[in-house]
Design a protein around this motif. Structure first.
Motif, PDB file in Angstrom:
ATOM      1  N   GLY A 122      -0.662 -50.133  16.049  1.00  0.00           N
ATOM      2  CA  GLY A 122      -0.827 -48.774  15.559  1.00  0.00           C
ATOM      3  C   GLY A 122      -0.737 -47.747  16.674  1.00  0.00           C
ATOM      4  O   GLY A 122      -0.172 -46.659  16.490  1.00  0.00           O
ATOM      5  N   VAL A 123      -1.292 -48.074  17.839  1.00  0.00           N
ATOM      6  CA  VAL A 123      -1.225 -47.175  18.988  1.00  0.00           C
ATOM      7  C   VAL A 123       0.222 -46.960  19.415  1.00  0.00           C
ATOM      8  O   VAL A 123       0.656 -45.832  19.692  1.00  0.00           O
ATOM      9  CB  VAL A 123      -2.078 -47.730  20.147  1.00  0.00           C
ATOM     10  N   ARG A 124       0.992 -48.045  19.469  1.00  0.00           N
ATOM     11  CA  ARG A 124       2.399 -47.905  19.848  1.00  0.00           C
ATOM     12  C   ARG A 124       3.158 -47.080  18.816  1.00  0.00           C
ATOM     13  O   ARG A 124       4.033 -46.279  19.172  1.00  0.00           O
ATOM     14  CB  ARG A 124       3.034 -49.289  20.009  1.00  0.00           C
ATOM     15  N   ALA A 125       2.827 -47.244  17.548  1.00  0.00           N
ATOM     16  CA  ALA A 125       3.466 -46.439  16.505  1.00  0.00           C
ATOM     17  C   ALA A 125       3.146 -44.966  16.709  1.00  0.00           C
ATOM     18  O   ALA A 125       4.018 -44.098  16.541  1.00  0.00           O
ATOM     19  CB  ALA A 125       3.011 -46.911  15.125  1.00  0.00           C
ATOM     20  N   ALA A 126       1.892 -44.658  17.072  1.00  0.00           N
ATOM     21  CA  ALA A 126       1.501 -43.265  17.321  1.00  0.00           C
ATOM     22  C   ALA A 126       2.286 -42.679  18.484  1.00  0.00           C
ATOM     23  O   ALA A 126       2.709 -41.512  18.448  1.00  0.00           O
ATOM     24  CB  ALA A 126       0.004 -43.189  17.584  1.00  0.00           C
ATOM     25  N   ARG A 127       2.501 -43.474  19.515  1.00  0.00           N
ATOM     26  CA  ARG A 127       3.308 -43.000  20.648  1.00  0.00           C
ATOM     27  C   ARG A 127       4.761 -42.810  20.226  1.00  0.00           C
ATOM     28  O   ARG A 127       5.417 -41.845  20.631  1.00  0.00           O
ATOM     29  CB  ARG A 127       3.228 -44.001  21.797  1.00  0.00           C
ATOM     30  N   ASP A 128       5.266 -43.727  19.419  1.00  0.00           N
ATOM     31  CA  ASP A 128       6.659 -43.642  18.980  1.00  0.00           C
ATOM     32  C   ASP A 128       6.957 -42.327  18.271  1.00  0.00           C
ATOM     33  O   ASP A 128       8.038 -41.749  18.440  1.00  0.00           O
ATOM     34  CB  ASP A 128       7.004 -44.804  18.033  1.00  0.00           C
ATOM     35  N   VAL A 129       6.005 -41.868  17.469  1.00  0.00           N
ATOM     36  CA  VAL A 129       6.256 -40.647  16.685  1.00  0.00           C
ATOM     37  C   VAL A 129       5.642 -39.410  17.318  1.00  0.00           C
ATOM     38  O   VAL A 129       5.759 -38.308  16.775  1.00  0.00           O
ATOM     39  CB  VAL A 129       5.762 -40.804  15.233  1.00  0.00           C
ATOM     40  N   GLY A 130       4.981 -39.554  18.481  1.00  0.00           N
ATOM     41  CA  GLY A 130       4.530 -38.405  19.244  1.00  0.00           C
ATOM     42  C   GLY A 130       3.324 -37.671  18.710  1.00  0.00           C
ATOM     43  O   GLY A 130       3.192 -36.463  18.905  1.00  0.00           O
ATOM     44  N   VAL A 131       2.385 -38.396  18.056  1.00  0.00           N
ATOM     45  CA  VAL A 131       1.207 -37.722  17.502  1.00  0.00           C
ATOM     46  C   VAL A 131      -0.009 -37.847  18.416  1.00  0.00           C
ATOM     47  O   VAL A 131      -1.098 -37.418  18.052  1.00  0.00           O
ATOM     48  CB  VAL A 131       0.852 -38.254  16.093  1.00  0.00           C
ATOM     49  N   THR A 132       0.167 -38.417  19.592  1.00  0.00           N
ATOM     50  CA  THR A 132      -0.957 -38.571  20.513  1.00  0.00           C
ATOM     51  C   THR A 132      -0.516 -38.268  21.928  1.00  0.00           C
ATOM     52  O   THR A 132       0.614 -38.585  22.320  1.00  0.00           O
ATOM     53  CB  THR A 132      -1.535 -39.996  20.445  1.00  0.00           C
ATOM     54  N   ALA A 133      -1.414 -37.649  22.683  1.00  0.00           N
ATOM     55  CA  ALA A 133      -1.120 -37.349  24.076  1.00  0.00           C
ATOM     56  C   ALA A 133      -1.530 -38.479  25.007  1.00  0.00           C
ATOM     57  O   ALA A 133      -1.042 -38.571  26.131  1.00  0.00           O
ATOM     58  CB  ALA A 133      -1.831 -36.058  24.497  1.00  0.00           C
ATOM     59  N   THR A 134      -2.433 -39.354  24.571  1.00  0.00           N
ATOM     60  CA  THR A 134      -2.976 -40.398  25.450  1.00  0.00           C
ATOM     61  C   THR A 134      -2.664 -41.815  24.988  1.00  0.00           C
ATOM     62  O   THR A 134      -2.925 -42.767  25.708  1.00  0.00           O
ATOM     63  CB  THR A 134      -4.505 -40.290  25.541  1.00  0.00           C
ATOM     64  N   GLY A 135      -2.140 -41.963  23.787  1.00  0.00           N
ATOM     65  CA  GLY A 135      -2.027 -43.284  23.201  1.00  0.00           C
ATOM     66  C   GLY A 135      -3.223 -43.630  22.364  1.00  0.00           C
ATOM     67  O   GLY A 135      -3.162 -44.489  21.494  1.00  0.00           O
ATOM     68  N   ALA A 136      -4.356 -42.946  22.634  1.00  0.00           N
ATOM     69  CA  ALA A 136      -5.554 -43.013  21.787  1.00  0.00           C
ATOM     70  C   ALA A 136      -6.057 -44.433  21.541  1.00  0.00           C
ATOM     71  O   ALA A 136      -6.607 -44.713  20.486  1.00  0.00           O
ATOM     72  CB  ALA A 136      -5.282 -42.313  20.459  1.00  0.00           C
ATOM     73  N   PHE A 137      -5.914 -45.320  22.524  1.00  0.00           N
ATOM     74  CA  PHE A 137      -6.441 -46.668  22.337  1.00  0.00           C
ATOM     75  C   PHE A 137      -7.959 -46.648  22.230  1.00  0.00           C
ATOM     76  O   PHE A 137      -8.548 -47.511  21.573  1.00  0.00           O
ATOM     77  CB  PHE A 137      -5.988 -47.573  23.486  1.00  0.00           C
ATOM     78  N   ASP A 138      -8.614 -45.674  22.878  1.00  0.00           N
ATOM     79  CA  ASP A 138     -10.067 -45.560  22.754  1.00  0.00           C
ATOM     80  C   ASP A 138     -10.461 -45.279  21.306  1.00  0.00           C
ATOM     81  O   ASP A 138     -11.315 -45.969  20.725  1.00  0.00           O
ATOM     82  CB  ASP A 138     -10.607 -44.482  23.684  1.00  0.00           C
ATOM     83  N   ASP A 139      -9.835 -44.270  20.702  1.00  0.00           N
ATOM     84  CA  ASP A 139     -10.138 -43.917  19.317  1.00  0.00           C
ATOM     85  C   ASP A 139      -9.786 -45.051  18.369  1.00  0.00           C
ATOM     86  O   ASP A 139     -10.551 -45.400  17.465  1.00  0.00           O
ATOM     87  CB  ASP A 139      -9.350 -42.670  18.903  1.00  0.00           C
ATOM     88  N   ALA A 140      -8.593 -45.608  18.575  1.00  0.00           N
ATOM     89  CA  ALA A 140      -8.115 -46.659  17.681  1.00  0.00           C
ATOM     90  C   ALA A 140      -8.970 -47.916  17.782  1.00  0.00           C
ATOM     91  O   ALA A 140      -9.246 -48.581  16.777  1.00  0.00           O
ATOM     92  CB  ALA A 140      -6.655 -46.983  17.991  1.00  0.00           C
ATOM     93  N   SER A 141      -9.412 -48.266  18.993  1.00  0.00           N
ATOM     94  CA  SER A 141     -10.219 -49.479  19.151  1.00  0.00           C
ATOM     95  C   SER A 141     -11.590 -49.312  18.505  1.00  0.00           C
ATOM     96  O   SER A 141     -12.112 -50.250  17.896  1.00  0.00           O
ATOM     97  CB  SER A 141     -10.366 -49.845  20.633  1.00  0.00           C
TER      98      SER A 141
END
Length: 283
Positions: A122-141
């Protein structure tokens, strides 16, 4: 082939924009995803009560799972999410939507995957579409695993996780703030404070960590500190959540009820909830 899953929202202990190290905790508010796979053409996304919302993230999550599972390339279908979490509020609605979509798609395919690895999809998908500045692994985890997590978002590495049982107060102003629009260069100016917050979080001093984070990132992102000051010194911790505009506080229930009365004088919505330790689950 159908699958459903629900993922909790999350609040911030440490914003990862300054150094790449972040920390968040799951809260008892949810986003639900339902995925239906069939022989139709392509993946079509829908977000309940938001017909004009950007659906690229949830569509990309389905596609990422199909790629992982080496599924029939002719598969298409739909993904629909609905949420109790306001969008662009700093409460990790995108991470919750991604997590719920990934697990719902895995369920539809009857494919198993470790939840930490599913989170990374999911984090990689967020990066792919540009909706996160950090990758947001903290939030996602935090949303995927439950409890409070500390992560290195530069390496998608889980540094620590702990189950916690906190009462939580949330204040959400009416405006929205998209994390992809945050001024990263200003956030990097508070890196020394972020390093201190990371040390506190790794030592289990989550409340103090939140409060230092709140003042640092209100300054960096241009949010008022009034909600922080009106909650102190009574609460255990209070912070701007994510890139705003929401604020979160933790502490005793009676203390939070008193703070809620003060926050209700501000324009926006407040509610009391609790932390969540189960993370994302199929339903």
């Amino acid at each position: 082939m159908n699958g459903r899953a629900k993922a909790p929202a999350a609040g911030t202990v440490l914003n990862a924009l300054a150094t790449g190290i972040g920390s968040a905790f799951a809260i008892d508010e949810y986003t639900t995803a339902e995925v239906t796979l069939d022989d139709s053409d392509g993946i079509r996304g829908e977000i309940a009560d938001a017909p004009n919302a950007d659906t690229r993230l949830i569509e990309r999550c389905v596609e990422s799972v199909l790629d992982f599972a080496d599924a029939d390339r002719s598969l298409g279908g739909t993904v629909r999410t609905e949420s109790d979490v306001p969008m662009a509020s700093g409460l990790k609605s995108s991470s919750a939507a991604a997590n719920a979509t990934v697990l719902a798609t895995l369920s539809a395919l009857d494919v198993e995957m470790e939840r930490e690895d599913a989170c990374r999809l999911g984090v990689r998908a967020a990066r792919d579409v540009g909706v996160t500045a950090t990758g947001a692994f903290d939030d996602a985890s935090a949303s995927m695993l439950g409890g409070v997590t500390v992560t290195d978002n530069n390496r998608d590495e889980l540094l620590a996780r702990k189950e916690v049982s906190w009462d939580v107060l949330v204040f959400t102003p009416p405006e929205q703030a998209f994390s992809s629009d945050a001024d990263v260069s200003r956030c990097r100016r508070v890196a020394p404070m972020a390093e201190l917050v990371a040390d506190l979080a790794l030592d289990g001093e989550y409340g103090r960590a939140m409060t230092v984070n709140g003042f640092a990132f209100c300054g960096a992102l241009g949010f008022p500190t009034d909600p922080l000051l009106s909650a102190l010194p009574d609460v255990d911790g209070v912070s701007l959540s994510g890139t705003g505009p929401s604020f979160v506080a933790v502490g005793g229930r009676e203390v939070l009820e008193d703070v809620q009365e003060r926050w209700e004088s501000l324009e926006g919505t407040t509610w009391l909830t609790t932390t969540q330790s189960d993370g994302t689950r199929t339903i």
